[in-house]
Design an enzyme around this catalytic site. Sequence first.
Site, PDB file in Angstrom:
ATOM      1  N   CYS A 119       0.812  -1.223   0.000  1.00 35.59           N
ATOM      2  CA  CYS A 119       0.000   0.000   0.000  1.00 35.59           C
ATOM      3  C   CYS A 119       0.848   1.277   0.000  1.00 35.59           C
ATOM      4  CB  CYS A 119      -0.957  -0.009   1.191  1.00 35.59           C
ATOM      5  SG  CYS A 119      -2.132  -1.368   1.110  1.00 35.59           S
ATOM      6  N   HIS A 261      -2.783   7.179   2.684  1.00 33.86           N
ATOM      7  CA  HIS A 261      -3.285   5.921   2.114  1.00 33.86           C
ATOM      8  C   HIS A 261      -4.601   5.599   2.806  1.00 33.86           C
ATOM      9  CE1 HIS A 261      -3.986   1.808   1.279  1.00 33.86           C
ATOM     10  NE2 HIS A 261      -3.585   1.388   2.466  1.00 33.86           N
ATOM     11  N   ASN A 291     -10.306   0.019   0.831  1.00 36.60           N
ATOM     12  CA  ASN A 291      -8.849   0.158   0.727  1.00 36.60           C
ATOM     13  C   ASN A 291      -8.411  -0.401  -0.632  1.00 36.60           C
ATOM     14  OD1 ASN A 291      -6.070  -0.343   0.845  1.00 36.60           O
ATOM     15  ND2 ASN A 291      -6.089  -0.874   3.016  1.00 36.60           N
TER      16      ASN A 291
END
Length: 359
Positions: A119, A261, A291
């Site tokens: 990520c 993020h 996500n």
Amino acid sequence: MSAVAASGPPSAVLCGLGGWLPSRVVTNEHLARRLDTDDAWIRTRTGIRQRHVVDPGQATSDLAVEAGRRALASAGTGRVDAVVVATSTPDHICPATAPAVAARLGLAGVAAFDVSAVCTGFVYGLASAAGLIAAGLAERVLLIGADTYSTIVDPLDRANAIIFGDGAGAVVLRAGRVDEPGAVGHFDLGSDGDHTEMITVAAGGSRQRSRPGEPSRRERHFSMDGKAVYRHAVTRMAQSARTTLSRAGWKIDDVDHFVPHQANLRILHSAADDLGLPRDRCAMHVEDIGNTGAASIPLALADAAGRGALLPGDRLLLTAFGGGLTWGSCLLTWPELAVPAHSFGQPAHSFDQGEHETS
Ligand code: COA
């Protein structure tokens, strides 16, 4: 490179932005039909209400190409010297996804490679793109963050199936001056490989393939120690953000937009609180798309820019955390950019039956 200051190497300047989400939407209610969970639990723990997922047969490169096309259009160019794809769900273990993406965008022949930092991939990708430009190896770079977590998360794993979604976001960076709007500024990058197991797909790589025997269902799918990840994510993101701000001589009040993020809402709120940043300065996109891994920061930028929330001259702090463990931050002053509202392409459609399952 006439625009470059004679005093130093060229800086990477943001000049194009775009995003793409697959059309299939899976709401919390859809998940609750096949998993022992409910909308209230998911919203309270993660802030997520829906996510987009690919159709059977769709791959990461399909999303990356669409996002890349939109970023090139926003930059008003069809040419770049390099294509970088940040992903931890590549189309294949071998080769990288970027060359195929480049070819499908009519860019065959340019440098093309993947960045694998889970990520944190987009921030690592920004640093890689900035390095190519500073070294004089590229005048323009297309950087795409793209992930299809639905292809690696076990659909029967209620702890992870609720969190992740699929998507791609892309930026074009050009050589320019360090003091112009859009210049990608100070960075912080880090890792801690002592915690490799905290976020992993255990099988599929050389570690498993060099052993006899078939991997188990659990080993073939994504696994995460949610509680430990939560603690590390908040601490590392806040730490990395502080380091970057101090390198640039910025105070927390100088930050107009914190673009972390989009892991989950509680992590974002906790990181903002830890930094002493008002939560309303924190970009929030996770509720609508979950996500999306390496795609989440450029998608959050495209969402905010499409809503007119980012104004030229606004100061942005981008911060990411992911498997590895990895983390990273970078500063940016927002440029004039042509980003259409609803820049994610096709209309979403709700999905009711027959969700594909990896076995
Ligand atoms: N629906 C309902 N119950 C669930 C559930 C779900 N989808 N998932 C787990 N549970 C249950 C657990 O089985 C557990 O039950 P038990 O107490 O009977 O054992 C209970 O809920 C609490 O589970 P726990 O894991 O302690 O929940 P949590 O409060 O830690 O929340 C996460 C779980 C995953 C939401 C949380 O740890 C988190 O946000 N982690 C970070 C994940 C993340 O964002 N990762 C990306 C970083 S890049």
